[in-house]
Design an enzyme around this catalytic site. Structure first.
Site, PDB file in Angstrom:
ATOM      1  N   ARG A  39       0.829  -1.216   0.000  1.00 47.91           N
ATOM      2  CA  ARG A  39       0.000   0.000   0.000  1.00 47.91           C
ATOM      3  C   ARG A  39       0.862   1.264   0.000  1.00 47.91           C
ATOM      4  O   ARG A  39       0.581   2.228  -0.700  1.00 47.91           O
ATOM      5  CB  ARG A  39      -0.900   0.031   1.239  1.00 47.91           C
ATOM      6  CG  ARG A  39      -1.989  -1.037   1.255  1.00 47.91           C
ATOM      7  CD  ARG A  39      -3.220  -0.497   0.559  1.00 47.91           C
ATOM      8  NE  ARG A  39      -4.340  -1.421   0.663  1.00 47.91           N
ATOM      9  CZ  ARG A  39      -5.408  -1.206   1.419  1.00 47.91           C
ATOM     10  NH1 ARG A  39      -5.480  -0.122   2.167  1.00 47.91           N
ATOM     11  NH2 ARG A  39      -6.393  -2.054   1.433  1.00 47.91           N
ATOM     12  N   ASP A 148     -16.441   8.068   8.887  1.00 50.75           N
ATOM     13  CA  ASP A 148     -15.257   7.222   8.701  1.00 50.75           C
ATOM     14  C   ASP A 148     -14.007   8.081   8.858  1.00 50.75           C
ATOM     15  O   ASP A 148     -14.031   9.298   8.649  1.00 50.75           O
ATOM     16  CB  ASP A 148     -15.254   6.561   7.321  1.00 50.75           C
ATOM     17  CG  ASP A 148     -14.389   5.307   7.278  1.00 50.75           C
ATOM     18  OD1 ASP A 148     -14.951   4.190   7.335  1.00 50.75           O
ATOM     19  OD2 ASP A 148     -13.150   5.423   7.206  1.00 50.75           O
TER      20      ASP A 148
HETATM   21  C1  LIG Z   1     -13.858  -3.031   6.854  1.00 54.72           C
HETATM   22  S1  LIG Z   1     -14.565  -1.414   6.845  1.00 54.72           S
HETATM   23  C2  LIG Z   1     -16.195  -1.763   7.461  1.00 54.72           C
HETATM   24  C3  LIG Z   1     -17.285  -1.054   6.689  1.00 54.72           C
HETATM   25  C4  LIG Z   1     -18.697  -1.369   7.131  1.00 54.72           C
HETATM   26  N1  LIG Z   1     -18.916  -0.982   8.493  1.00 54.72           N
HETATM   27  C5  LIG Z   1     -19.013  -2.819   6.937  1.00 54.72           C
HETATM   28  O1  LIG Z   1     -19.069  -3.582   7.911  1.00 54.72           O
HETATM   29  O2  LIG Z   1     -19.199  -3.226   5.793  1.00 54.72           O
HETATM   30  C6  LIG Z   1     -13.771  -0.648   8.261  1.00 54.72           C
HETATM   31  C7  LIG Z   1     -13.809   0.858   8.210  1.00 54.72           C
HETATM   32  O3  LIG Z   1     -13.412   1.383   9.483  1.00 54.72           O
HETATM   33  C8  LIG Z   1     -12.704   2.570   9.264  1.00 54.72           C
HETATM   34  N2  LIG Z   1     -11.868   2.899  10.432  1.00 54.72           N
HETATM   35  C9  LIG Z   1     -10.746   2.281  10.857  1.00 54.72           C
HETATM   36  N3  LIG Z   1     -10.228   2.897  11.928  1.00 54.72           N
HETATM   37  C10 LIG Z   1     -11.056   3.942  12.202  1.00 54.72           C
HETATM   38  C11 LIG Z   1     -11.046   4.983  13.191  1.00 54.72           C
HETATM   39  N4  LIG Z   1     -10.083   5.068  14.117  1.00 54.72           N
HETATM   40  N5  LIG Z   1     -12.047   5.890  13.155  1.00 54.72           N
HETATM   41  C12 LIG Z   1     -13.021   5.808  12.225  1.00 54.72           C
HETATM   42  N6  LIG Z   1     -13.083   4.860  11.258  1.00 54.72           N
HETATM   43  C13 LIG Z   1     -12.103   3.940  11.248  1.00 54.72           C
HETATM   44  C14 LIG Z   1     -11.874   2.286   8.011  1.00 54.72           C
HETATM   45  O4  LIG Z   1     -11.457   3.474   7.351  1.00 54.72           O
HETATM   46  C15 LIG Z   1     -12.848   1.437   7.181  1.00 54.72           C
HETATM   47  O5  LIG Z   1     -13.525   2.189   6.218  1.00 54.72           O
END
Ligand SMILES: C[S@@+](CC[C@H](N)C(=O)[O-])C[C@H]1O[C@@H](n2cnc3c(N)ncnc32)[C@H](O)[C@@H]1O
Length: 274
Positions: A39, A148
């Site tokens: 990445r 997010d």
């Molecule tokens: C795997 S995705 C899940 C998306 C959705 N909730 C689902 O279950 O399909 C995880 C998301 O969490 C976000 N994320 C990770 N760390 C975070 C943080 N500290 N604060 C806010 N969002 C965060 C990432 O950017 C990512 O878009």
């Protein structure tokens, strides 16, 4: 190959892991090394840097703030889908919304938070379920907050435009009723967009909203966090939920040993009890 072009020394990997942990709560262990390498190799090339030590130095300088955002965007895992873990939307339609239609009649207000919403498939799935739910709710003050940490995914989510092959899990009735086609892409209708507010928010930082929320979706997010971070986060969720509000988490997550403020009421569906 990227791996051969930019060697990632242990000391730099440790620095980058610490920065991700401190900024986003995301744990990057040795198993994630190849992922990070791939990445961030793209970032190094885009910046014209020749090794990861230079990249670490850039992040450490005061001018590195812009790159910190790109760095965090590059290391988040954003996999998602419309109606992912469909049983949650079934429960929302069958149990939660009908119950809110009765319980919130005095305030005529409903608040749902999709925390870690990625590119928006989750909040739009919630919005479709809501818009197809109890008729009375549509006359109320109903809002979905979708947040997010990753600024790229939030920008994508706010546009509400998806390639066809990413929308196959939207039930046909919903697709016909709530989406339209434009230039070969699927576009979310205004009826859904009007229900959702998208915002950039780090779950580790301060939260500007005061709640209370009726439902919080935080699915497939804490899987990347360590236990102390999860403990703090779920305590904050409980504080921001109504006393009997619902918390919905991802299929591989659970609250065992994390908090006793929720009771399990369905498959990865919890209700606040304390
Ligand atoms: C795997 S995705 C899940 C998306 C959705 N909730 C689902 O279950 O399909 C995880 C998301 O969490 C976000 N994320 C990770 N760390 C975070 C943080 N500290 N604060 C806010 N969002 C965060 C990432 O950017 C990512 O878009």
């Amino acid at each position: 190959m990227v791996q051969e072009q930019f060697a990632l020394e242990d000391k730099d990997f440790r620095k980058l892991s610490k920065l991700v942990m401190d900024t986003a709560g995301i744990v990057l262990n040795e198993r994630k090394r190849a992922f990070i390498h791939g990445r961030l190799g793209r970032r190094l090339r885009a910046l014209g840097l020749s090794n990861f030590s230079q990249y670490c130095r850039l992040l450490e300088t005061s001018g590195g703030d812009d790159e910190l955002r790109n760095f965090i965007n590059a290391v988040t895992t954003n996999h998602t889908n419309f109606f992912r873990e469909a049983h949650h939307f079934d429960y929302l339609a069958r149990v939660i919304l009908p119950s809110l239609a009765v319980d919130n009649a005095d305030t005529e207000r409903v608040r749902i938070w999709s925390a870690g919403c990625s590119t928006g498939e989750e909040p739009y799935s919630i919005a479709m379920t809501l818009a197809a739910g109890p008729r009375i709710l549509l006359d109320w003050n109903v809002k979905i907050l979708a947040t997010d940490l990753d600024t790229n995914v939030i920008a994508h989510a706010a546009q509400g435009v998806y390639e066809m092959d990413r929308t196959t899990s939207i039930p046909d009735t919903h697709r016909k009723r709530f989406t339209r086609m434009r230039d070969g892409n699927v576009v979310m209708n205004d009826e859904l967009c009007d229900l959702i507010t998208f915002a950039h928010l780090n779950l580790l930082g301060p939260w500007p909203m005061s709640g209370p929320f009726d439902v919080i979706f935080c699915r497939n997010v804490v899987i990347y966090f360590d236990k102390p971070t999860q403990i703090r986060l779920f305590d904050r969720y409980a504080n921001l939920l109504k006393p009997d509000g619902w918390l919905i988490i991802g299929h591989s997550e659970n609250l065992l040993g994390v908090t006793d403020r929720f009771d399990l009421v369905g498959r990865t569906i919890y209700r606040r009890v304390k």
